[in-house]
Write a protein that holds these residues in place. Sequence first.
Motif, short mmCIF file in Angstrom:
data_model
loop_
_atom_site.label_atom_id
_atom_site.label_comp_id
_atom_site.label_asym_id
_atom_site.label_seq_id
_atom_site.Cartn_x
_atom_site.Cartn_y
_atom_site.Cartn_z
N GLU A 130 -6.69 -5.55 3.91
CA GLU A 130 -6.44 -4.17 4.34
C GLU A 130 -5.58 -4.15 5.60
O GLU A 130 -5.66 -5.03 6.44
CB GLU A 130 -7.75 -3.44 4.62
N THR A 136 -3.94 1.69 3.82
CA THR A 136 -5.14 0.86 3.69
C THR A 136 -4.90 -0.45 2.96
O THR A 136 -5.70 -1.38 3.07
CB THR A 136 -6.24 1.63 2.95
N ARG A 137 -3.83 -0.58 2.21
CA ARG A 137 -3.55 -1.82 1.48
C ARG A 137 -2.52 -2.65 2.22
O ARG A 137 -1.45 -2.15 2.58
CB ARG A 137 -3.04 -1.51 0.07
#
Length: 708
Positions: A598, A617-618
């Motif tokens: 993340e 978030t990735r």
Amino acid sequence: MSTRPKSSSAPLSAFALRGPARIAAAADGAADKRPTFAIDAYGGGALRLMYWYYPVVIDLKGLSASRRTTVLLEHDYRRIVGQSLELQNDRRRLTLSGIITGDTDDPNEAAHVVVTHARNGFVWAASVGVSPEVTEPIAEGQKVRVNGQEFSGPLTVVRKGRLGEVSLVAVGADETGRAKVAASGRTGEALAMNFEQWLEAQGFDPASLSGQQKTSLKAAFAASSKPPAQATAPQQPAEAPAAEPTASPPANANPGVDPHSTMPAATPSVVAAMRAEAAAETLRIAALRKVCAGKHNDIEAKAIREGWTPEKCELEVLRASRAAAPAIHMPQPSSEPAVIEAALCRSLKLPGLEKHYKPQTLEASERSFRRGFSGLHHLLSVVARANGWSGESVRDDMRSVLRAAFSTMDISGILSNVANKFLLAAFTSLDQTWRQIAAIRPVNTFHQVESYRLTDSMDYEKVGPTGELKHGKLGEDKYTNQVETYGKLFRLTRTHMVNDDLGALQAIPTMLGLGAARALNKVFWKEFLDNASFFAAGNNNYLSGAATALSFDALASADALFRKQKDSEGNLLGVTPRIVLTPSDLAVYAEGWTLSPEYRELQDSTATGKAAKQLFTRNVHAGKWRPVSTAYLQDAAFTGYSAKAWYLLADPMELAAIEVAFLNGQEMPTIESADADFDELGVQFRGYHDFGARKQDHRAGVKMKGEA
């Protein structure tokens, strides 16, 4: 191990090769009636030598020798035996013949020893003393043809050397060795054996004998040392013509003697000798019975029957009278070098002991040396006793202990192996980052080596109506590297030995291992960081500016720059970067951006008047690259150091920005024993490492300055 291919500075200036040797007797009858010899000194084979890690072969094509070569006894220049008159070297075998020039009548002369033993049937072996000038290491798996024979590595070939002397030795290195000496003229007395040596040969401990026993044994020793009496046969008269038989004896015939008997009449001198012999025998038997005193009837009977002297009989009675030792059965410590090594490593707490020795060896070391070695004296005494030393105190008999310890079972080999293990443990404990970013290459020479990466212009072109194909072309990019030697000497001195300092076996090689690792790192990072012309804008592999500071976006920029790399023909490489190399100060950030699944970045949108906030978030960089960090990148001791610059590199197996070369593929440093005066200076070793580092293809990486 790799042996130095040049010997101008090698500590081992000469060595004795105890190889297969045959010495055949030359015919007697030399003009000066001197004893002669003929020696088949060296048959061209591979030899195992002290201080040389691998077998050694002398290339007879490169061996220089004088026709008049000195012949010694046991390689002792004070014990000259003779000199060769002829020397033959047919490049397959070395032979020589000549005369024994020493005094064969003087028991103190080497020639006397050689001739006396040869006359009595002893077969001498031969050994050559050679000074190596040029040596060539042959790596494992390689083959070489020398002296008409083929050998497989690892071994060392002495390509050039000089024959200094040839020695007659009591023990050769090959059971096929034979030696004879053609002796003419008489030889002197046999070499004398002193009383203590005679006692030990008879099985007595001099320290345990009483004064009376020593007196009796000295008499026996004196009797056994006397040369046997030469029996003088009565002089036989010349054979007289046969006389005609007479019918009656002559008037002066001795009464009681058959005149027709063929036996000669006993003369008064013969009768006196017979009587003296009978009296001597009576006295001998009486002396034997007195010695046995009715307590050793079996010895007495055997002594009378076999004609023993009273002194010999007393010797046997003393042996029989010695108190028998109590029947205590104690396990004997193993004399196997590997078992002793394992026990020594266990005593010194070598990490990962089970990786170095088989379970059977470790079990044997536990049984034989349950408590390990208590000190250096304990180790020396074990090896010395295995080689025949029988003393009590190592400290009081250090000279004899050292001489014994470095003979049949060579303790220097044991110490070298143990030292190597501690050296390697220390070597691998230091920074090994260079292994992760460099290609590793074996070379077999100290000369500069070249490598090539093929480039091409092989794009397919449209084939015309004639069906003719156009020729492609291959180019090549060339890179170089060169191996050099780095090393240090260390010594276990007599001080270490007298002080019983076992810990020195751990401390000294550990320091050498750390020193070897530091030397390699210094050479490697000096080469890597001095890269102003290697990572440069002109090579399309360098960016600077505030935007190059290590960050999520800067990683994306470096990746894009790397993927645009082209070969010398203008074609995209198609190679993917695999490693992010950073200084230690940036390690935690590199790991976060490359390993975390993340990535959350808070973007302030107040400038646009919006209250909303975007969250990513990735982590799109996760798993792309392997983070590698080292403090050497920011070490001010190196030109080009920086605590902010970082690199994106290809996998060195695909495309290498830098290469490390090792002689014969030996990636670890080596410790081996070197020539030392063990009686005076102790045990000497040398640690060395043959390697080189050189930058290779600039397309294998990009550098980000990390600042403006």
